[in-house]
Motif scaffolding. Structure first.
Motif, PDB file in Angstrom:
ATOM      1  N   ILE A  90      65.283  57.640 -31.266  1.00 51.74           N
ATOM      2  CA  ILE A  90      64.914  58.214 -29.960  1.00 51.74           C
ATOM      3  C   ILE A  90      65.721  59.475 -29.682  1.00 51.74           C
ATOM      4  O   ILE A  90      65.185  60.490 -29.217  1.00 51.74           O
ATOM      5  N   HIS A  91      67.004  59.441 -30.003  1.00 55.43           N
ATOM      6  CA  HIS A  91      67.866  60.602 -29.739  1.00 55.43           C
ATOM      7  C   HIS A  91      67.505  61.789 -30.629  1.00 55.43           C
ATOM      8  O   HIS A  91      67.705  62.948 -30.221  1.00 55.43           O
ATOM      9  N   ARG A  92      66.974  61.511 -31.807  1.00 54.51           N
ATOM     10  CA  ARG A  92      66.520  62.623 -32.649  1.00 54.51           C
ATOM     11  C   ARG A  92      65.357  63.358 -31.982  1.00 54.51           C
ATOM     12  O   ARG A  92      65.220  64.576 -32.108  1.00 54.51           O
ATOM     13  N   ILE A  93      64.528  62.638 -31.266  1.00 58.92           N
ATOM     14  CA  ILE A  93      63.436  63.271 -30.512  1.00 58.92           C
ATOM     15  C   ILE A  93      64.013  64.098 -29.369  1.00 58.92           C
ATOM     16  O   ILE A  93      63.604  65.240 -29.139  1.00 58.92           O
ATOM     17  N   PHE A  94      64.978  63.550 -28.645  1.00 55.14           N
ATOM     18  CA  PHE A  94      65.629  64.296 -27.560  1.00 55.14           C
ATOM     19  C   PHE A  94      66.154  65.644 -28.066  1.00 55.14           C
ATOM     20  O   PHE A  94      66.025  66.672 -27.402  1.00 55.14           O
ATOM     21  N   ALA A  95      66.765  65.615 -29.269  1.00 53.36           N
ATOM     22  CA  ALA A  95      67.431  66.802 -29.803  1.00 53.36           C
ATOM     23  C   ALA A  95      66.453  67.926 -30.135  1.00 53.36           C
ATOM     24  O   ALA A  95      66.882  69.067 -30.318  1.00 53.36           O
ATOM     25  N   ASP A  96      65.174  67.641 -30.199  1.00 54.71           N
ATOM     26  CA  ASP A  96      64.176  68.686 -30.431  1.00 54.71           C
ATOM     27  C   ASP A  96      63.983  69.560 -29.197  1.00 54.71           C
ATOM     28  O   ASP A  96      63.375  70.636 -29.282  1.00 54.71           O
ATOM     29  N   TYR A  97      64.513  69.106 -28.049  1.00 54.54           N
ATOM     30  CA  TYR A  97      64.283  69.823 -26.794  1.00 54.54           C
ATOM     31  C   TYR A  97      65.554  70.437 -26.207  1.00 54.54           C
ATOM     32  O   TYR A  97      65.481  71.423 -25.474  1.00 54.54           O
ATOM     33  N   THR A  98      66.698  69.831 -26.504  1.00 53.55           N
ATOM     34  CA  THR A  98      67.946  70.332 -25.929  1.00 53.55           C
ATOM     35  C   THR A  98      69.145  69.772 -26.680  1.00 53.55           C
ATOM     36  O   THR A  98      69.060  68.687 -27.279  1.00 53.55           O
ATOM     37  N   ASP A  99      70.242  70.521 -26.653  1.00 52.95           N
ATOM     38  CA  ASP A  99      71.513  70.008 -27.167  1.00 52.95           C
ATOM     39  C   ASP A  99      72.321  69.356 -26.056  1.00 52.95           C
ATOM     40  O   ASP A  99      73.341  68.716 -26.326  1.00 52.95           O
ATOM     41  N   LEU A 100      71.868  69.535 -24.825  1.00 51.29           N
ATOM     42  CA  LEU A 100      72.599  68.999 -23.672  1.00 51.29           C
ATOM     43  C   LEU A 100      72.094  67.590 -23.381  1.00 51.29           C
ATOM     44  O   LEU A 100      71.210  67.372 -22.548  1.00 51.29           O
ATOM     45  N   ILE A 101      72.653  66.627 -24.092  1.00 50.39           N
ATOM     46  CA  ILE A 101      72.244  65.220 -23.992  1.00 50.39           C
ATOM     47  C   ILE A 101      73.476  64.390 -23.646  1.00 50.39           C
ATOM     48  O   ILE A 101      74.497  64.459 -24.331  1.00 50.39           O
ATOM     49  N   GLU A 102      73.380  63.612 -22.594  1.00 48.11           N
ATOM     50  CA  GLU A 102      74.474  62.731 -22.182  1.00 48.11           C
ATOM     51  C   GLU A 102      74.015  61.278 -22.299  1.00 48.11           C
ATOM     52  O   GLU A 102      73.301  60.768 -21.432  1.00 48.11           O
ATOM     53  N   PRO A 103      74.395  60.598 -23.380  1.00 45.05           N
ATOM     54  CA  PRO A 103      74.006  59.186 -23.516  1.00 45.05           C
ATOM     55  C   PRO A 103      74.791  58.324 -22.549  1.00 45.05           C
ATOM     56  O   PRO A 103      76.002  58.492 -22.389  1.00 45.05           O
ATOM     57  N   LEU A 104      74.111  57.400 -21.899  1.00 43.45           N
ATOM     58  CA  LEU A 104      74.773  56.457 -21.004  1.00 43.45           C
ATOM     59  C   LEU A 104      74.916  55.094 -21.658  1.00 43.45           C
ATOM     60  O   LEU A 104      75.807  54.311 -21.312  1.00 43.45           O
ATOM     61  N   SER A 105      74.022  54.792 -22.579  1.00 40.40           N
ATOM     62  CA  SER A 105      74.026  53.536 -23.326  1.00 40.40           C
ATOM     63  C   SER A 105      73.031  53.722 -24.465  1.00 40.40           C
ATOM     64  O   SER A 105      72.497  54.821 -24.660  1.00 40.40           O
ATOM     65  N   LEU A 106      72.755  52.660 -25.191  1.00 37.22           N
ATOM     66  CA  LEU A 106      71.781  52.769 -26.276  1.00 37.22           C
ATOM     67  C   LEU A 106      70.390  53.120 -25.765  1.00 37.22           C
ATOM     68  O   LEU A 106      69.594  53.736 -26.472  1.00 37.22           O
ATOM     69  N   ASP A 107      70.107  52.749 -24.516  1.00 36.24           N
ATOM     70  CA  ASP A 107      68.721  52.846 -24.049  1.00 36.24           C
ATOM     71  C   ASP A 107      68.501  53.836 -22.917  1.00 36.24           C
ATOM     72  O   ASP A 107      67.413  53.864 -22.334  1.00 36.24           O
ATOM     73  N   LEU A 111      69.111  64.406 -20.017  1.00 36.30           N
ATOM     74  CA  LEU A 111      68.834  65.611 -20.776  1.00 36.30           C
ATOM     75  C   LEU A 111      68.745  66.787 -19.803  1.00 36.30           C
ATOM     76  O   LEU A 111      68.061  66.683 -18.777  1.00 36.30           O
ATOM     77  N   ASP A 112      69.437  67.867 -20.122  1.00 41.64           N
ATOM     78  CA  ASP A 112      69.297  69.099 -19.350  1.00 41.64           C
ATOM     79  C   ASP A 112      68.372  70.023 -20.135  1.00 41.64           C
ATOM     80  O   ASP A 112      68.749  70.552 -21.184  1.00 41.64           O
ATOM     81  N   VAL A 113      67.149  70.209 -19.657  1.00 41.64           N
ATOM     82  CA  VAL A 113      66.148  71.016 -20.364  1.00 41.64           C
ATOM     83  C   VAL A 113      65.889  72.331 -19.627  1.00 41.64           C
ATOM     84  O   VAL A 113      64.843  72.951 -19.803  1.00 41.64           O
ATOM     85  N   THR A 114      66.859  72.759 -18.826  1.00 43.13           N
ATOM     86  CA  THR A 114      66.702  73.976 -18.035  1.00 43.13           C
ATOM     87  C   THR A 114      66.325  75.177 -18.896  1.00 43.13           C
ATOM     88  O   THR A 114      65.471  75.987 -18.517  1.00 43.13           O
ATOM     89  N   ASP A 115      66.948  75.284 -20.064  1.00 42.16           N
ATOM     90  CA  ASP A 115      66.729  76.453 -20.919  1.00 42.16           C
ATOM     91  C   ASP A 115      65.755  76.189 -22.058  1.00 42.16           C
ATOM     92  O   ASP A 115      65.616  77.021 -22.966  1.00 42.16           O
ATOM     93  N   CYS A 116      65.088  75.057 -22.033  1.00 42.19           N
ATOM     94  CA  CYS A 116      64.121  74.734 -23.086  1.00 42.19           C
ATOM     95  C   CYS A 116      62.817  75.488 -22.832  1.00 42.19           C
ATOM     96  O   CYS A 116      62.281  75.464 -21.724  1.00 42.19           O
ATOM     97  N   ASP A 117      62.312  76.165 -23.867  1.00 41.79           N
ATOM     98  CA  ASP A 117      61.073  76.931 -23.693  1.00 41.79           C
ATOM     99  C   ASP A 117      59.841  76.194 -24.215  1.00 41.79           C
ATOM    100  O   ASP A 117      58.733  76.735 -24.185  1.00 41.79           O
ATOM    101  N   LYS A 118      60.030  74.968 -24.686  1.00 41.88           N
ATOM    102  CA  LYS A 118      58.882  74.176 -25.133  1.00 41.88           C
ATOM    103  C   LYS A 118      58.075  73.710 -23.927  1.00 41.88           C
ATOM    104  O   LYS A 118      58.596  73.618 -22.811  1.00 41.88           O
ATOM    105  N   GLU A 239      76.985  65.952 -19.346  1.00 42.29           N
ATOM    106  CA  GLU A 239      78.198  66.019 -20.158  1.00 42.29           C
ATOM    107  C   GLU A 239      77.919  65.595 -21.595  1.00 42.29           C
ATOM    108  O   GLU A 239      77.754  64.413 -21.884  1.00 42.29           O
ATOM    109  N   VAL A 240      77.897  66.573 -22.470  1.00 47.27           N
ATOM    110  CA  VAL A 240      77.641  66.289 -23.886  1.00 47.27           C
ATOM    111  C   VAL A 240      78.822  65.539 -24.494  1.00 47.27           C
ATOM    112  O   VAL A 240      78.652  64.581 -25.239  1.00 47.27           O
ATOM    113  N   SER A 241      80.034  65.983 -24.166  1.00 49.33           N
ATOM    114  CA  SER A 241      81.241  65.316 -24.667  1.00 49.33           C
ATOM    115  C   SER A 241      81.618  64.202 -23.713  1.00 49.33           C
ATOM    116  O   SER A 241      82.674  64.203 -23.089  1.00 49.33           O
TER     117      SER A 241
END
Length: 271
Positions: A90-107, A111-118, A239-241
């Motif tokens: 699932i996270h590999r799909i997220f990464a196609d849209y943004t690098d700004l991903i903050e996981p809260l748990s496995l599920d 995602l911050d998609v502000t700068d995503c042009d897709k 928060e990515v980190s």
């Protein structure tokens, strides 16, 4: 001042562990399924599907009691390696849209998609596409909330569950937040909700009657946070980190520990 320029998506898998188990064994579809500890070992429910929830079963409930509510309940032991593998897909799909991903748990994740042009840069269309891709790739449904900040996106993701999408646009923030029960506010637990109720506050509209000074006097630094949330304001970045701020470990024993000496014999120091 509300931050209306960002596009934040909160994605939350529906009954994740149970959904993965049902995917692996389609014969379970349509039946009441839970994942957790066994009733004869004083286990507790980790999660369950909506068929089981119809009987009043929920996470953290004793498995033995859950079985009483639903005698046909199927309780499966968790398989975390499998859940982690699906989460990575699932996270590999997220990464196609943004690098700004903050996981809260496995599920779930922000995602911050502000700068995503897709998808023409539309947060709504991105969320819709992510949901479709996750379902096709993993056969797991996810719900999503789209909003200008994390607070609103998380509430929105729960609005049309399961397998739903809810969008809160900047011009809808005021009306959307006004109707919310204060217990929905991030950081408001039972004790704070009870305290607010004694003040005559049950909704965010009620809370807005108090000034920032009033809220600070009543709740200290958390008062200013409540003041902002009641107005739909949340400046927290994705928060990515992300670092875990706390960790807890629970263990349910097969038998009662009668006294403090018995407890001390079983305590394991976490390092």
């Amino acid at each position: 001042m509300q931050d209306t320029g960002r596009k934040i998506i909160h994605v939350d898998c529906d009954c994740f562990y149970a959904s993965v188990e049902i995917r692996e064994n389609p014969d379970l579809r349509g039946r009441s399924v839970a994942v957790g500890g066994m009733p004869d070992q004083r286990g507790v429910i980790a999660t369950c599907n909506y068929e089981a929830r119809a009987f009043g079963i929920h996470s953290a409930m004793a498995s033995a009691y859950a079985r009483k509510l639903c005698p046909d309940l199927i309780i499966l032991k968790p398989c975390f390696d499998l859940y982690k593998a699906v989460s990575r897909d699932i996270h590999r799909i997220f990464a196609d849209y943004t690098d700004l991903i903050e996981p809260l748990s496995l599920d779930e994740a922000y995602l911050d998609v502000t700068d995503c042009d897709k998808c023409h840069g539309s947060g709504t269309l991105i969320a819709r596409e992510i949901r479709a891709r996750v379902k096709e790739a993993t056969r797991i449904t996810v719900s999503a909330g789209v909003a200008p900040n994390k607070f609103l996106a998380k509430i929105a993701s729960d609005w049309n569950k399961p397998d739903g999408l809810c969008v809160v646009t900047p011009d809808q923030i005021d009306d959307f937040v006004r109707q919310l029960p204060v217990r929905k506010l991030h950081g408001v637990g039972k004790a704070t909700a009870a305290r607010l109720k004694r003040m005559g506050v049950e909704t965010c509209e009620d809370l807005r009657q108090f000034s920032l000074v009033d809220m600070t006097q009543h709740f200290g630094s958390f008062g200013s946070r409540l003041y902002e949330l009641a107005r739909g304001i949340d400046q927290r970045p994705v928060e990515v980190s992300w670092r875990r701020k706390s960790i807890s470990v629970e263990n349910t024993y097969d038998h009662d520990l009668p006294d403090i000496e018995a407890v001390q014999l079983h305590v394991v120091v976490q390092t």
